[in-house]
Each structure stands twice: as C-alpha cells, then as structure tokens.
Scaffold this motif. Structure first.
Motif, PDB file in Angstrom:
ATOM      1  N   GLU A  75     -50.864  32.648   6.222  1.00  0.00           N
ATOM      2  CA  GLU A  75     -50.701  32.870   4.798  1.00  0.00           C
ATOM      3  C   GLU A  75     -50.530  34.356   4.500  1.00  0.00           C
ATOM      4  O   GLU A  75     -51.370  35.168   4.801  1.00  0.00           O
ATOM      5  CB  GLU A  75     -51.934  32.343   4.051  1.00  0.00           C
ATOM      6  CG  GLU A  75     -51.817  32.457   2.564  1.00  0.00           C
ATOM      7  CD  GLU A  75     -53.048  31.935   1.858  1.00  0.00           C
ATOM      8  OE1 GLU A  75     -52.978  31.779   0.649  1.00  0.00           O
ATOM      9  OE2 GLU A  75     -54.069  31.709   2.528  1.00  0.00           O
ATOM     10  N   VAL A  76     -49.400  34.683   3.931  1.00  0.00           N
ATOM     11  CA  VAL A  76     -49.130  36.067   3.559  1.00  0.00           C
ATOM     12  C   VAL A  76     -49.207  36.151   2.042  1.00  0.00           C
ATOM     13  O   VAL A  76     -48.467  35.475   1.339  1.00  0.00           O
ATOM     14  CB  VAL A  76     -47.742  36.521   4.051  1.00  0.00           C
ATOM     15  CG1 VAL A  76     -47.441  37.921   3.579  1.00  0.00           C
ATOM     16  CG2 VAL A  76     -47.661  36.426   5.556  1.00  0.00           C
ATOM     17  N   LEU A  77     -50.128  36.969   1.551  1.00  0.00           N
ATOM     18  CA  LEU A  77     -50.286  37.117   0.114  1.00  0.00           C
ATOM     19  C   LEU A  77     -49.465  38.299  -0.369  1.00  0.00           C
ATOM     20  O   LEU A  77     -49.488  39.370   0.228  1.00  0.00           O
ATOM     21  CB  LEU A  77     -51.764  37.322  -0.235  1.00  0.00           C
ATOM     22  CG  LEU A  77     -52.696  36.163   0.133  1.00  0.00           C
ATOM     23  CD1 LEU A  77     -54.136  36.530  -0.173  1.00  0.00           C
ATOM     24  CD2 LEU A  77     -52.316  34.904  -0.619  1.00  0.00           C
ATOM     25  N   VAL A  78     -48.753  38.078  -1.453  1.00  0.00           N
ATOM     26  CA  VAL A  78     -47.945  39.125  -2.056  1.00  0.00           C
ATOM     27  C   VAL A  78     -48.643  39.562  -3.335  1.00  0.00           C
ATOM     28  O   VAL A  78     -49.029  38.731  -4.161  1.00  0.00           O
ATOM     29  CB  VAL A  78     -46.519  38.607  -2.359  1.00  0.00           C
ATOM     30  CG1 VAL A  78     -45.685  39.678  -3.036  1.00  0.00           C
ATOM     31  CG2 VAL A  78     -45.853  38.125  -1.079  1.00  0.00           C
ATOM     32  N   ALA A  79     -48.810  40.867  -3.479  1.00  0.00           N
ATOM     33  CA  ALA A  79     -49.526  41.402  -4.628  1.00  0.00           C
ATOM     34  C   ALA A  79     -48.758  41.127  -5.919  1.00  0.00           C
ATOM     35  O   ALA A  79     -47.539  41.238  -5.974  1.00  0.00           O
ATOM     36  CB  ALA A  79     -49.753  42.889  -4.461  1.00  0.00           C
ATOM     37  N   GLY A  80     -49.525  40.782  -6.929  1.00  0.00           N
ATOM     38  CA  GLY A  80     -48.971  40.569  -8.259  1.00  0.00           C
ATOM     39  C   GLY A  80     -49.521  41.618  -9.205  1.00  0.00           C
ATOM     40  O   GLY A  80     -49.692  42.776  -8.830  1.00  0.00           O
ATOM     41  N   ILE A  81     -49.874  41.183 -10.401  1.00  0.00           N
ATOM     42  CA  ILE A  81     -50.362  42.128 -11.407  1.00  0.00           C
ATOM     43  C   ILE A  81     -51.797  42.556 -11.127  1.00  0.00           C
ATOM     44  O   ILE A  81     -52.535  41.877 -10.413  1.00  0.00           O
ATOM     45  CB  ILE A  81     -50.251  41.530 -12.824  1.00  0.00           C
ATOM     46  CG1 ILE A  81     -51.105  40.262 -12.937  1.00  0.00           C
ATOM     47  CG2 ILE A  81     -48.811  41.240 -13.189  1.00  0.00           C
ATOM     48  CD1 ILE A  81     -51.181  39.714 -14.347  1.00  0.00           C
ATOM     49  N   VAL A  82     -52.178  43.676 -11.695  1.00  0.00           N
ATOM     50  CA  VAL A  82     -53.533  44.204 -11.585  1.00  0.00           C
ATOM     51  C   VAL A  82     -54.183  44.036 -12.958  1.00  0.00           C
ATOM     52  O   VAL A  82     -53.607  44.419 -13.968  1.00  0.00           O
ATOM     53  CB  VAL A  82     -53.512  45.694 -11.171  1.00  0.00           C
ATOM     54  CG1 VAL A  82     -54.903  46.263 -11.153  1.00  0.00           C
ATOM     55  CG2 VAL A  82     -52.856  45.832  -9.808  1.00  0.00           C
ATOM     56  N   VAL A  83     -55.393  43.443 -12.960  1.00  0.00           N
ATOM     57  CA  VAL A  83     -56.071  43.140 -14.213  1.00  0.00           C
ATOM     58  C   VAL A  83     -57.403  43.883 -14.279  1.00  0.00           C
ATOM     59  O   VAL A  83     -58.355  43.506 -13.591  1.00  0.00           O
ATOM     60  CB  VAL A  83     -56.316  41.616 -14.346  1.00  0.00           C
ATOM     61  CG1 VAL A  83     -56.982  41.290 -15.662  1.00  0.00           C
ATOM     62  CG2 VAL A  83     -55.028  40.838 -14.174  1.00  0.00           C
ATOM     63  N   PRO A  84     -57.502  44.939 -15.088  1.00  0.00           N
ATOM     64  CA  PRO A  84     -58.796  45.629 -15.251  1.00  0.00           C
ATOM     65  C   PRO A  84     -59.709  44.809 -16.166  1.00  0.00           C
ATOM     66  O   PRO A  84     -59.255  44.249 -17.166  1.00  0.00           O
ATOM     67  CB  PRO A  84     -58.413  46.965 -15.889  1.00  0.00           C
ATOM     68  CG  PRO A  84     -57.073  46.746 -16.503  1.00  0.00           C
ATOM     69  CD  PRO A  84     -56.418  45.615 -15.788  1.00  0.00           C
ATOM     70  N   LEU A  85     -60.968  44.733 -15.804  1.00  0.00           N
ATOM     71  CA  LEU A  85     -61.949  43.987 -16.591  1.00  0.00           C
ATOM     72  C   LEU A  85     -62.864  44.966 -17.316  1.00  0.00           C
ATOM     73  O   LEU A  85     -63.033  46.111 -16.895  1.00  0.00           O
ATOM     74  CB  LEU A  85     -62.774  43.073 -15.690  1.00  0.00           C
ATOM     75  CG  LEU A  85     -61.990  42.066 -14.835  1.00  0.00           C
ATOM     76  CD1 LEU A  85     -62.938  41.238 -13.988  1.00  0.00           C
ATOM     77  CD2 LEU A  85     -61.111  41.184 -15.693  1.00  0.00           C
ATOM     78  N   ASP A  86     -63.487  44.483 -18.381  1.00  0.00           N
ATOM     79  CA  ASP A  86     -64.442  45.308 -19.121  1.00  0.00           C
ATOM     80  C   ASP A  86     -65.678  45.554 -18.268  1.00  0.00           C
ATOM     81  O   ASP A  86     -66.038  44.731 -17.410  1.00  0.00           O
ATOM     82  CB  ASP A  86     -64.849  44.616 -20.419  1.00  0.00           C
ATOM     83  CG  ASP A  86     -63.704  44.535 -21.421  1.00  0.00           C
ATOM     84  OD1 ASP A  86     -62.816  45.409 -21.375  1.00  0.00           O
ATOM     85  OD2 ASP A  86     -63.703  43.601 -22.244  1.00  0.00           O
ATOM     86  N   ALA A  87     -66.346  46.657 -18.541  1.00  0.00           N
ATOM     87  CA  ALA A  87     -67.588  46.978 -17.825  1.00  0.00           C
ATOM     88  C   ALA A  87     -68.690  46.018 -18.250  1.00  0.00           C
ATOM     89  O   ALA A  87     -68.721  45.540 -19.386  1.00  0.00           O
ATOM     90  CB  ALA A  87     -67.998  48.414 -18.111  1.00  0.00           C
ATOM     91  N   VAL A  88     -69.577  45.735 -17.321  1.00  0.00           N
ATOM     92  CA  VAL A  88     -70.720  44.876 -17.589  1.00  0.00           C
ATOM     93  C   VAL A  88     -71.970  45.574 -17.046  1.00  0.00           C
ATOM     94  O   VAL A  88     -71.909  46.256 -16.025  1.00  0.00           O
ATOM     95  CB  VAL A  88     -70.525  43.470 -16.959  1.00  0.00           C
ATOM     96  CG1 VAL A  88     -70.427  43.544 -15.459  1.00  0.00           C
ATOM     97  CG2 VAL A  88     -71.618  42.514 -17.376  1.00  0.00           C
TER      98      VAL A  88
END
Length: 153
Positions: free
Chosen positions: A53-66
């Motif tokens: 399985e070769v994973l190809v990078a998609g979008i980057v999603v920043p999350l809020d701090a917790v």
C-alpha cells in the motif's frame, strides 16, 4: 621392516587425502545450500500488506489547540495537524483525532511526556489510533499526525 613401514605410510596417505577432500566438498555444498536457502527465502518471502500500500499525501488539516489535564496537576496544551491521504473525499473533521488525543493523554503523568522518547512513543500510539479512526472500508484517510504545539505546564 623398513619396507613394511613405507607400505603403511603409503596406505594411510590416500585415506587422509580422501577425508580432506570429502570434508572440503561437504563444506562447499553446505555453503552453497545456505546461500541458496537465504536467497530463496528472500525471493519467496510473503510481502507485507503495508509494503504494497502506497499512500499519497493529500490535504493538510490543522486542528484547534486543546488543553488536557494530566495526572500530576499539570496540563498539556496540544495542537496538531492531520496529513490526509488522497483518498479523503473531503477535509477530515478533527473531532475523532482530538478525542483520541484526549483519551490517550488524560490522567497521564507529565514525566512520561517530558522526554523525547516518551513523547515519540505516545505520538506513535496517537497516530495509530487516529489512522484507525479515519479508516473507512479499509481505505486510510489519514497518513500522519504532526504536533504543532506540545506544551506542558
């Protein structure tokens, strides 16, 4: 008497030579089989599912701090970013990842997280949980988790 000794020596010489030849042949055969066995194993060894399985990078999603309560009265401020795969149909909602982080780090001792080894150990565990949470029908939607803020107070 001297003739008898020469005959004995002549008879023993071929025996010693033939034993040496036999030992050398056995050693060569064993080495050849050993090398062929290792090569054969590597050639026909089962391939792991992850290697295929070769994973190809998609979008980057920043999350809020917790902010997470730790066991010894300290707090962990954690902000992370998810690296989605190209299989993610839309930007992943960060709620599953934040829930996994809170369940992993809640009531953990700050001493475990202050070392690089501890932080990396628990990051690996968090990554495994997040990937599992975002896997739909055996298709991984998340391939990595990055800490952008990791502060213990």
């Amino acid at each position: 008497m001297a003739k008898d000794e020469k005959d004995k020596a002549a008879e023993e010489a071929p025996k010693k030579g033939s034993k040496k030849k036999l030992i050398m042949i056995l050693v060569i055969v064993l080495v050849a089989l050993g090398g062929g066995g290792a090569g054969g194993y590597l050639m026909f060894a089962p391939k792991s599912a992850e290697a295929e399985e070769v994973l190809v990078a998609g979008i980057v999603v920043p999350l809020d701090a917790v902010t997470i309560n730790l066991a010894d009265g300290h707090y962990l401020k954690l902000k992370m970013t998810l690296q989605a795969t190209d299989k993610a149909h839309q930007a992943p909602d960060g709620s599953k990842a934040l829930d996994a982080a809170i369940s992993l780090f809640s009531n953990m001792d700050s001493k475990e997280l202050l070392t690089n080894d501890g932080r990396e150990k628990y990051k690996t565990q968090l990554k495994e949980k997040v990937i599992k949470a975002y896997t739909v029908e055996k298709e991984k939607e998340i391939m990595d988790v990055y800490y952008t803020t990791f502060v213990i107070q």
